[in-house]
Design an enzyme around this catalytic site. Structure first.
Site, PDB file in Angstrom:
ATOM      1  N   ASP A  11     -19.013 -20.599 -23.059  1.00 21.27           N
ATOM      2  CA  ASP A  11     -18.246 -21.847 -22.966  1.00 21.27           C
ATOM      3  C   ASP A  11     -18.966 -22.891 -23.816  1.00 21.27           C
ATOM      4  OD1 ASP A  11     -20.380 -22.708 -21.437  1.00 21.27           O
ATOM      5  OD2 ASP A  11     -19.194 -23.221 -19.670  1.00 21.27           O
ATOM      6  N   CYS A  68     -23.147 -19.448 -20.498  1.00 23.08           N
ATOM      7  CA  CYS A  68     -22.599 -20.761 -20.130  1.00 23.08           C
ATOM      8  C   CYS A  68     -23.787 -21.688 -19.898  1.00 23.08           C
ATOM      9  CB  CYS A  68     -21.656 -20.657 -18.927  1.00 23.08           C
ATOM     10  SG  CYS A  68     -22.367 -20.016 -17.394  1.00 23.08           S
ATOM     11  N   THR A  70     -25.447 -22.221 -16.991  1.00 23.43           N
ATOM     12  CA  THR A  70     -26.421 -21.556 -16.109  1.00 23.43           C
ATOM     13  C   THR A  70     -26.356 -20.039 -16.145  1.00 23.43           C
ATOM     14  OG1 THR A  70     -24.818 -21.554 -14.308  1.00 23.43           O
ATOM     15  CG2 THR A  70     -26.308 -23.457 -14.444  1.00 23.43           C
ATOM     16  N   GLY A  73     -21.622 -19.234 -13.373  1.00 22.90           N
ATOM     17  CA  GLY A  73     -20.149 -19.241 -13.339  1.00 22.90           C
ATOM     18  C   GLY A  73     -19.577 -18.058 -14.095  1.00 22.90           C
ATOM     19  N   HIS A 101     -30.976   0.370 -13.234  1.00 28.26           N
ATOM     20  CA  HIS A 101     -30.631   0.677 -11.843  1.00 28.26           C
ATOM     21  C   HIS A 101     -29.190   0.339 -11.467  1.00 28.26           C
ATOM     22  CE1 HIS A 101     -35.049   0.751 -10.189  1.00 28.26           C
ATOM     23  NE2 HIS A 101     -34.863   1.553 -11.219  1.00 28.26           N
ATOM     24  N   HIS A 136     -29.448   6.038  -8.254  1.00 29.14           N
ATOM     25  CA  HIS A 136     -28.835   4.762  -8.617  1.00 29.14           C
ATOM     26  C   HIS A 136     -27.338   4.938  -8.869  1.00 29.14           C
ATOM     27  CE1 HIS A 136     -32.840   3.172  -8.716  1.00 29.14           C
ATOM     28  NE2 HIS A 136     -33.197   4.066  -9.630  1.00 29.14           N
TER      29      HIS A 136
HETATM   30  C1  RB5 Z   1     -20.207 -26.491 -17.657  1.00 29.95           C
HETATM   31  O1  RB5 Z   1     -20.549 -27.816 -17.493  1.00 29.95           O
HETATM   32  C2  RB5 Z   1     -20.953 -25.624 -16.659  1.00 29.95           C
HETATM   33  O2  RB5 Z   1     -20.514 -25.888 -15.377  1.00 29.95           O
HETATM   34  C3  RB5 Z   1     -20.788 -24.167 -16.998  1.00 29.95           C
HETATM   35  O3  RB5 Z   1     -21.239 -23.940 -18.296  1.00 29.95           O
HETATM   36  C4  RB5 Z   1     -21.559 -23.163 -16.153  1.00 29.95           C
HETATM   37  O4  RB5 Z   1     -22.900 -23.521 -16.072  1.00 29.95           O
HETATM   38  C5  RB5 Z   1     -20.981 -22.833 -14.873  1.00 29.95           C
HETATM   39  O5  RB5 Z   1     -21.522 -21.995 -14.126  1.00 29.95           O
END
Ligand code: RB5
Length: 151
Positions: A11, A68, A70, A73, A101, A136
């Site tokens: 994203d 993304c 983190t 998501g 695994h 596994h």
């Molecule tokens: C976008 O702001 C952020 O929420 C997305 O990239 C991601 O980290 C969601 O899990």
């Protein structure tokens, strides 16, 4: 099996890191299919995860990478797809072990969490490792059974 082709997606929050990962993969001789997004304009990560998962489900590539902010998501959205085992990783041990695994087929990480050097190491550990099978395989089969409501 050597990875020669991979699908990648991100994203807006993962766009800059994705470009670096693509460069690295291409330098390794890996063909990259980029399902977007193609700028830092805000977009919805589940739509990108869906596009990438279709490529895995249809056998276009065996493995995928989703980036993304983190990695979380993207992994949540990807894991809603049948046959997809997505792992959000921010350490190289997990990136390797999730292939060995869990037979993970999608690696997720966050541009806001990992730097470029670690991202490259995550990718290399993931694509260079192979599923060990054996006990596994039984456990991964159980995950598939849960997916089909058959456990
Ligand atoms: C976008 O702001 C952020 O929420 C997305 O990239 C991601 O980290 C969601 O899990």
């Amino acid at each position: 099996m050597k990875t020669t082709k991979i699908t990648i997606g991100c994203d807006h929050a993962g766009y800059e890191l994705k470009l670096k990962v693509i460069n690295h993969l291409q330098a390794r001789g890996v063909e990259v299919i980029d399902v977007g997004t193609h700028s830092t304009d805000s977009c919805d990560y589940p739509a990108i995860a869906h596009e990438l998962c279709k490529n895995i489900q249809n056998g276009v590539t065996e493995l995928g990478i989703l980036i993304c902010g983190t990695g979380i998501g993207m992994s949540m959205a990807a894991n809603k797809h049948r046959g997809i085992r997505a792992a959000a990783c921010s350490d190289t041990f997990s990136a390797r072990l999730t292939r060995l695994h869990n037979n993970a087929n999608v690696l997720c990480f966050g541009e806001r969490v990992v730097g470029m050097g670690l991202a490259i190491d995550l990718v290399d550990n993931f694509i260079d490792a192979e599923f060990e099978g054996g006990k596994h395989a039984r456990r991964v089969d159980m995950i598939t059974a849960i997916e089909k409501d058959e456990l």
